[in-house]
Design an enzyme around this catalytic site. Sequence first.
Site, PDB file in Angstrom:
ATOM      1  N   THR A 185       0.858  -1.274  -0.133  1.00  0.00           N
ATOM      2  CA  THR A 185      -0.155   0.191   0.069  1.00  0.00           C
ATOM      3  C   THR A 185       0.829   1.367   0.003  1.00  0.00           C
ATOM      4  O   THR A 185       1.884   1.451   0.663  1.00  0.00           O
ATOM      5  CB  THR A 185      -1.029  -0.063   1.241  1.00  0.00           C
ATOM      6  OG1 THR A 185      -1.761  -1.221   1.329  1.00  0.00           O
ATOM      7  CG2 THR A 185      -1.685   1.166   1.227  1.00  0.00           C
ATOM      8  N   THR A 203      -4.520   1.368  -2.714  1.00  0.00           N
ATOM      9  CA  THR A 203      -3.903   0.064  -2.696  1.00  0.00           C
ATOM     10  C   THR A 203      -4.699  -0.938  -3.683  1.00  0.00           C
ATOM     11  O   THR A 203      -5.817  -0.661  -3.908  1.00  0.00           O
ATOM     12  CB  THR A 203      -3.854  -0.689  -1.358  1.00  0.00           C
ATOM     13  OG1 THR A 203      -3.138  -2.094  -1.576  1.00  0.00           O
ATOM     14  CG2 THR A 203      -5.419  -0.985  -0.721  1.00  0.00           C
ATOM     15  N   THR A 236       0.601   0.573   6.590  1.00  0.00           N
ATOM     16  CA  THR A 236       0.787  -0.304   5.504  1.00  0.00           C
ATOM     17  C   THR A 236       1.264  -1.904   6.086  1.00  0.00           C
ATOM     18  O   THR A 236       1.318  -2.088   7.350  1.00  0.00           O
ATOM     19  CB  THR A 236       2.242   0.009   4.706  1.00  0.00           C
ATOM     20  OG1 THR A 236       2.505  -0.953   3.412  1.00  0.00           O
ATOM     21  CG2 THR A 236       3.764  -0.064   5.503  1.00  0.00           C
TER      22      THR A 236
END
Length: 324
Positions: A185, A203, A236
């Site tokens: 991401t 993402t 992330t």
Amino acid sequence: MISKRKFLKYSFLGTATALAAPPVTAMARHHTKRGNKPIVVSTWNHGGPANEAAWQVLAEGGRALDAVEAGARVPEADPQVTSVGYGGLPDRDGVVTLDACIMDEKQNCGSVAFLQGIKHPISVARKVMEETPHVMLVGEGAQRFAVEQGFEIENLLTPKAEAAWREWKRESHYQPVINIENHDTIGILALDQDGNLSGACTTSGAAFKMHGRVGDSPIIGAGLYVDNEVGAATATGMGELMIKTVGCHQVVELMRHGYTPEEACREAVERIARKLGDYKKFQVGFLALDKAGNYGAHCIHPGFNYAVRDSKGTQMTDSKSKLG
């Protein structure tokens, strides 16, 4: 003479105040912040090109919201980035599904999830924020809205991504891979010349996930959170862990109580480790930027890095990790 009842009342209030207040050392840090603006930070190697696009906006005195959208659109359009937008690895059915959210300095926010066929979900998320009374649109409804707003439906499954999917289908075994190809991401945070913060997160989600799975990236508070009084954070890694802990909101609230960005990210990682026993199987990383332009990150496993762009130039930094 003070009564016993009043004594107990005042003792309780004093204890509560002490518990609620940040440590003295944390409060002192507020006097040492450097005031670095404008600045943009983002996750992973593909954050470098994203930051350059964002910096073009910031360097001209532009708004942080415009900067993070411009930055996020770069990896979304890059077929070599296999975890974001066009070129993203598909789900187990061979379908590329996209998630994104965006948030400005006034806590306006927009989000799309399980979006298909639209190259720039971050821009659709902004349209949701600005053109609808809602925060999140998903699936077919999100796609229909995007088309109504002038976005074109495209085939997002590149030959490279399709080949990877067909190879995966031989065993069809889903297992998250830590720091796969250093891609994941992208979360991007910016502080503009006026001192306002905004953030974006976009993402294609976990590769070969179940059809319909949505991670933390489009969820305000989990994959992204912005509070213009304090700072902003993005995440992330394995999204389920951020959802379970509302990780980015947690990071911002820790900064509110005096933690530096790096300390706040570290504490959020530590809480995941304490509460979720199997944390070593996954990667989680947080990146934060405070109101004064200070930034920091922390993750579970080594390998997570982030990009910084300010008036001094560009740099890539390896995040500190719990399992070094």
